[in-house]
Write an enzyme that holds these catalytic residues in place. Sequence first.
Site, PDB file in Angstrom:
ATOM      1  N   ARG A  90       0.860  -1.189   0.000  1.00 15.76           N
ATOM      2  CA  ARG A  90       0.000   0.000   0.000  1.00 15.76           C
ATOM      3  C   ARG A  90       0.894   1.236   0.000  1.00 15.76           C
ATOM      4  O   ARG A  90       1.725   1.407   0.888  1.00 15.76           O
ATOM      5  CB  ARG A  90      -0.897  -0.004   1.241  1.00 15.76           C
ATOM      6  CG  ARG A  90      -1.648   1.296   1.415  1.00 15.76           C
ATOM      7  CD  ARG A  90      -2.604   1.314   2.623  1.00 15.76           C
ATOM      8  NE  ARG A  90      -3.214   2.626   2.693  1.00 15.76           N
ATOM      9  CZ  ARG A  90      -3.115   3.466   3.724  1.00 15.76           C
ATOM     10  NH1 ARG A  90      -2.480   3.116   4.823  1.00 15.76           N
ATOM     11  NH2 ARG A  90      -3.669   4.659   3.673  1.00 15.76           N
ATOM     12  N   HIS A 136      -2.704  11.097   0.840  1.00 21.18           N
ATOM     13  CA  HIS A 136      -2.149  10.847   2.175  1.00 21.18           C
ATOM     14  C   HIS A 136      -1.528  12.162   2.655  1.00 21.18           C
ATOM     15  O   HIS A 136      -0.318  12.289   2.798  1.00 21.18           O
ATOM     16  CB  HIS A 136      -1.128   9.704   2.130  1.00 21.18           C
ATOM     17  CG  HIS A 136      -0.881   9.046   3.460  1.00 21.18           C
ATOM     18  ND1 HIS A 136      -0.990   7.687   3.661  1.00 21.18           N
ATOM     19  CD2 HIS A 136      -0.529   9.566   4.666  1.00 21.18           C
ATOM     20  CE1 HIS A 136      -0.706   7.398   4.929  1.00 21.18           C
ATOM     21  NE2 HIS A 136      -0.416   8.528   5.561  1.00 21.18           N
ATOM     22  N   GLU A 183      -6.993   8.544   6.508  1.00 18.20           N
ATOM     23  CA  GLU A 183      -7.274   9.198   7.791  1.00 18.20           C
ATOM     24  C   GLU A 183      -7.697  10.656   7.648  1.00 18.20           C
ATOM     25  O   GLU A 183      -7.004  11.567   8.125  1.00 18.20           O
ATOM     26  CB  GLU A 183      -6.045   9.128   8.709  1.00 18.20           C
ATOM     27  CG  GLU A 183      -5.610   7.722   9.044  1.00 18.20           C
ATOM     28  CD  GLU A 183      -4.517   7.686  10.121  1.00 18.20           C
ATOM     29  OE1 GLU A 183      -3.904   8.735  10.387  1.00 18.20           O
ATOM     30  OE2 GLU A 183      -4.294   6.617  10.690  1.00 18.20           O
ATOM     31  N   GLU A 394      -3.271  -0.081   8.113  1.00 22.56           N
ATOM     32  CA  GLU A 394      -2.065   0.306   8.872  1.00 22.56           C
ATOM     33  C   GLU A 394      -2.160  -0.205  10.288  1.00 22.56           C
ATOM     34  O   GLU A 394      -3.224  -0.110  10.905  1.00 22.56           O
ATOM     35  CB  GLU A 394      -1.918   1.839   9.010  1.00 22.56           C
ATOM     36  CG  GLU A 394      -1.284   2.531   7.868  1.00 22.56           C
ATOM     37  CD  GLU A 394      -1.180   4.045   8.108  1.00 22.56           C
ATOM     38  OE1 GLU A 394      -0.965   4.485   9.255  1.00 22.56           O
ATOM     39  OE2 GLU A 394      -1.331   4.769   7.121  1.00 22.56           O
TER      40      GLU A 394
HETATM   41  O1  LGS Z   1       3.167   7.708   9.812  1.00 22.33           O
HETATM   42  C1  LGS Z   1       1.850   7.684  10.140  1.00 22.33           C
HETATM   43  C2  LGS Z   1       1.498   6.652  11.162  1.00 22.33           C
HETATM   44  C3  LGS Z   1       2.304   6.550  12.410  1.00 22.33           C
HETATM   45  O2  LGS Z   1       1.332   6.623  13.483  1.00 22.33           O
HETATM   46  C4  LGS Z   1       0.926   7.498   8.938  1.00 22.33           C
HETATM   47  O3  LGS Z   1       1.292   8.291   7.857  1.00 22.33           O
HETATM   48  C5  LGS Z   1      -0.465   7.876   9.363  1.00 22.33           C
HETATM   49  O4  LGS Z   1      -1.379   7.436   8.381  1.00 22.33           O
HETATM   50  C6  LGS Z   1      -0.879   7.371  10.739  1.00 22.33           C
HETATM   51  O5  LGS Z   1      -1.596   8.389  11.356  1.00 22.33           O
HETATM   52  N1  LGS Z   1       0.200   7.014  11.646  1.00 22.33           N
HETATM   53  C7  LGS Z   1       0.142   6.990  12.980  1.00 22.33           C
HETATM   54  N2  LGS Z   1      -0.908   7.289  13.643  1.00 22.33           N
HETATM   55  C8  LGS Z   1      -1.173   7.163  14.993  1.00 22.33           C
HETATM   56  C9  LGS Z   1      -1.998   8.295  15.509  1.00 22.33           C
HETATM   57  C10 LGS Z   1      -2.429   8.070  16.891  1.00 22.33           C
HETATM   58  C11 LGS Z   1      -2.996   9.322  17.444  1.00 22.33           C
HETATM   59  C12 LGS Z   1      -3.179   9.282  18.894  1.00 22.33           C
HETATM   60  C13 LGS Z   1      -3.254  10.698  19.413  1.00 22.33           C
HETATM   61  C14 LGS Z   1      -3.393  10.750  20.892  1.00 22.33           C
HETATM   62  C15 LGS Z   1      -3.216  12.097  21.469  1.00 22.33           C
END
Ligand code: LGS
Length: 493
Positions: A90, A136, A183, A394
Amino acid sequence: MSWTHAFDGSPDAELKSTLPSDFHWGFATAAAQVEGAWNKDGKGESIWDRFCHTPGKVKDGSTNEDATCAYDLYKQDVTLMKSFGVTAYRFSLAWSRLIPLGGAEEPVNETGVEYYNNLIDELVTNGITPFVTLFHWDTPQALEDRYGGMLNQDKYTTDFVRYARLCFERFGDRVKHWITYNEPGVYTLAGYAAGVHAPARSSFRDRNDEGDSSTETFIVAHTELVSHAHAVKVYREVFKEKQGGQIGITLHGNYSEPWDANDPKDVAAAQRAREFEIAWFADPIYGHGDYPRSMRDQLGNRLPSFTDEERALVKGSSDFYGMNTYTTFFVRHLDGPADINDHLGNVEKLDTNSEGKSRGAESDTYWLRTAPEGFGKLLRWIWDRYHVPIYMTENGTTAKGEHVEAPPPERVLNDTFRVEFFHSYLRELARAVQDGVDVRSYFGWTFTDNWEWAAGYEDRFGCTWIDFKSEHKTRYPKRSSYFLRDYFRHLIK
Ligand code: LGS
């Protein structure tokens, strides 16, 4: 180092051959995080190029100018992926590489088209199925400058649909799995509410007279939903039958558990948190065609309304549910709007519950903890509410202390923490499938260490370690890559 027995199979006998033979597994990446070549061969500027060249925005002061050099090293990367036995990959297309100025009337960059043609051909030749994300997070900067990007729903939608159409036309003969947005919720929460991601606007700087934060976050979300649905309409009307593919969207979702399971307020808060995070996009697409009631009750007319035409267009506008997930939180009820909490449903997200139980083992990244139980519950929650095929697009983690000088020591390459993360999440996935949840793919985040947005090069999510200081970004596979290879051999029929 070689890991011929990264997984020996014995402890999970009851899960053997749980997944259907056409189940896809592989790694996921995003253009802005891996390609590099940010202004090469005619590529235009994206909002992330602008963001990372603005001092103070990225934690380690880095840019994504080179990233992992995937633009130049795509053949080597496909070979490496193949050695891990993946069946799919992906990745995302950079809109500003294909249409440098972004707009519907702007010229196409044929060198960009050629790059993605080469990558797709290389994958297909090697038996790897491409899963392609159109968006993205890297909006062309020109659209941001011209009319405020997604804040201008009509102009933006026209431009996005033209871009989508170009991709279907040029790549749809070989690409059968399309994801419109990655997302959309994180894009708008981080970019427009918190302001910590591009385009770095912050609702909290401009509250209205009632003390509510502004509506930008929700306007952008609405634009994402409507433009997604228009792109899907074009695909279904013009391309789907001829090309025989599927199209959907990828939503983020981290499960919420009540802080105090015996307090009805916290139980309600946990459900509200799931609705603000997940149902915000999923109810309009897979559910009743509108935002969840809990959001309308709390946000009133700060939440846009769907016109009848929009509702009809958005409802049912995905062939599958793309799901990204990382962790679980305990959530506690809050009484009134407070900063970002009002965008999350007036809840407080906590690491431990009322009995002191931790949500899971800590990684190098402050928000991330290994919490597989919540993942199993999340899969069932989505399946029960929407009953739609789920593609896991993911899932992954950072470990601790992988930010070292080359060559990486054995403890870094033998990434036990990440192996245990994957093992525990995949067990939950296999159990959910045994229980009847229709899950059709799993993409680990991520293939190699890469440029982790505002965290720069410090958060290493890769199953292959990269020496970013070396000229050719030398790749060193970690054990987790071989674990996934072996464990999927065990799980898939
Ligand atoms: O690199 C990103 C990864 C890593 O962790 C990727 O491009 C995104 O699509 C994705 O959002 N990713 C990611 N997300 C974790 C987000 C968790 C948010 C929790 C926030 C709490 C305060």
